[in-house]
Enzyme design. Structure first.
Site, PDB file in Angstrom:
ATOM      1  N   CYS A  39       0.835  -1.204   0.000  1.00 41.74           N
ATOM      2  CA  CYS A  39       0.000   0.000   0.000  1.00 41.74           C
ATOM      3  C   CYS A  39       0.867   1.250   0.000  1.00 41.74           C
ATOM      4  O   CYS A  39       1.403   1.642   1.048  1.00 41.74           O
ATOM      5  CB  CYS A  39      -0.929  -0.006   1.213  1.00 41.74           C
ATOM      6  N   CYS A  53      -0.566   4.059   2.182  1.00 46.71           N
ATOM      7  CA  CYS A  53      -0.360   3.825   3.618  1.00 46.71           C
ATOM      8  C   CYS A  53       1.071   4.096   4.041  1.00 46.71           C
ATOM      9  O   CYS A  53       1.322   4.695   5.092  1.00 46.71           O
ATOM     10  CB  CYS A  53      -0.704   2.374   3.974  1.00 46.71           C
ATOM     11  N   ASP A  54       2.037   3.635   3.239  1.00 44.01           N
ATOM     12  CA  ASP A  54       3.425   3.576   3.700  1.00 44.01           C
ATOM     13  C   ASP A  54       4.413   4.436   2.916  1.00 44.01           C
ATOM     14  O   ASP A  54       5.580   4.532   3.292  1.00 44.01           O
ATOM     15  CB  ASP A  54       3.912   2.111   3.654  1.00 44.01           C
TER      16      ASP A  54
END
Length: 326
Positions: free
Chosen positions: A140, A143-144
């Site tokens: 992701c 997300c990261d």
């Protein structure tokens, strides 16, 4: 009906932000929810070391810690959180039937499905090692990606999602190397053009990943092989992103619920309702677009409110508790 069959007003299948949020709202509405955590209690977020984009955590929080807090909050209001997972359902009749690990049978007035989706990985031992360590493997970018600001990363994939994530990473990272197994993208022309026209994205076609390299704790690079020439090379990188798709955890619902071509549950637009009365869906089991913890939590809220109103409509003794609807 056998005495061994349990009757439940609201059964929640799966945990994670969607399931626990649904449980919080259902419990506060006196629906006495029973939640089975599934094979991976807490869902995908338990594999995420740092969560910095969920509202309310200014200093960030680890995925496992967040799931523990959500579970405690659900239990505080009376949710019956249980170990175990659903192996079979029967939604064909007036009674919604669910089996836990092929043995325990439950009859439910309402069911909220929060089984999520699982990211697909290449399956390399080195990939799984650094994924489990939280040392540089992710599925992701949204997300990261922040954790790799001004660094060099590698991303695997050839579809629209891969191109979108590569372009997202290019805004944060010094360089993005994109590995495509074939000699062409599967992505739409507009998405192809976007990555091809981004200066800090390098695209390597006909390229397979052989190994994710690291120092035992963190990723340091990727060994790749050109599947036409056979040439092997190493790419320095601190992050390895896999964007080859997700598989919704919905197989047990086939034949009962409407699923799209990739297995995501189809909900009635603008609601958490499925096309079967009393069955609701939340989180990544129905969401193939956003796939974020905060959106999953939002749909968990929707599912509980929709279930509460459904119960009120079929049971004159059940009243919607408007004080809980915030």
């Amino acid at each position: 009906m056998s005495d061994s069959i349990e009757k439940v007003k609201c059964l929640i299948i799966g945990s994670g932000p969607a399931g626990y949020t649904a449980a919080i709202y259902a419990a506060r509405a006196n629906m006495f929810p029973v939640l089975y955590q599934g094979a991976q209690p807490g869902g995908q977020l338990t594999t995420t070391n740092d969560v910095e984009n969920f509202p309310g955590y200014p200093d960030g929080i680890t995925g496992p810690e967040m799931m523990i807090e959500l579970q405690r909050q659900a239990e505080r209001f009376g949710t019956d959180v249980r170990d175990g997972w659903v192996t079979k359902v029967d939604f064909s009749g007036d009674v919604h039937k669910v089996w836990i690990q092929d043995t325990k049978e439950i009859h439910c007035e309402t069911v909220i499905i929060s089984t999520g989706a699982s990211a697909k990985y290449l399956g390399l031992p080195s990939e799984q090692k650094y994924l489990q360590l939280g040392g540089g493997v992710s599925a992701c970018a949204v997300c990261d990606g922040f954790f790799y600001r001004n660094q060099e990363v590698v991303i695997v994939g050839a579809g629209d999602s891969a191109c979108e994530e590569a372009h997202y990473l290019s805004k944060l990272c010094k360089k993005v190397t994109m590995l495509v197994r074939r000699d062409e993208f599967r992505a739409s022309q507009i998405m192809q053009a976007r990555v091809k026209n981004t200066k800090n994205i390098e695209i390597l076609f006909n390229t397979d990943t052989e190994e994710v390299l690291g120092d035992g704790q963190l990723v340091t690079g990727v060994r790749v092989r050109n599947n036409v020439s056979g040439e092997v090379s190493e790419i320095p990188a601190t992050g390895f992103f896999v964007a080859i798709g997700h598989k919704p955890n919905t197989d047990i619902f086939k034949g009962f619920l409407e699923l799209d071509e990739t297995g995501y549950i189809i909900n009635i637009p603008g609601t958490a309702k499925t096309h079967i009365d009393g069955i609701f869906v939340s989180g990544d089991a129905a969401d193939h677009v956003y796939r974020q913890a905060v959106t999953a939590a939002g749909t968990g809220c929707m599912a509980a409110l929709d279930a509460e109103r459904y119960l009120a409509a079929i049971d004159s003794n059940f009243e919607v508790n408007t004080a809980t609807n915030y």
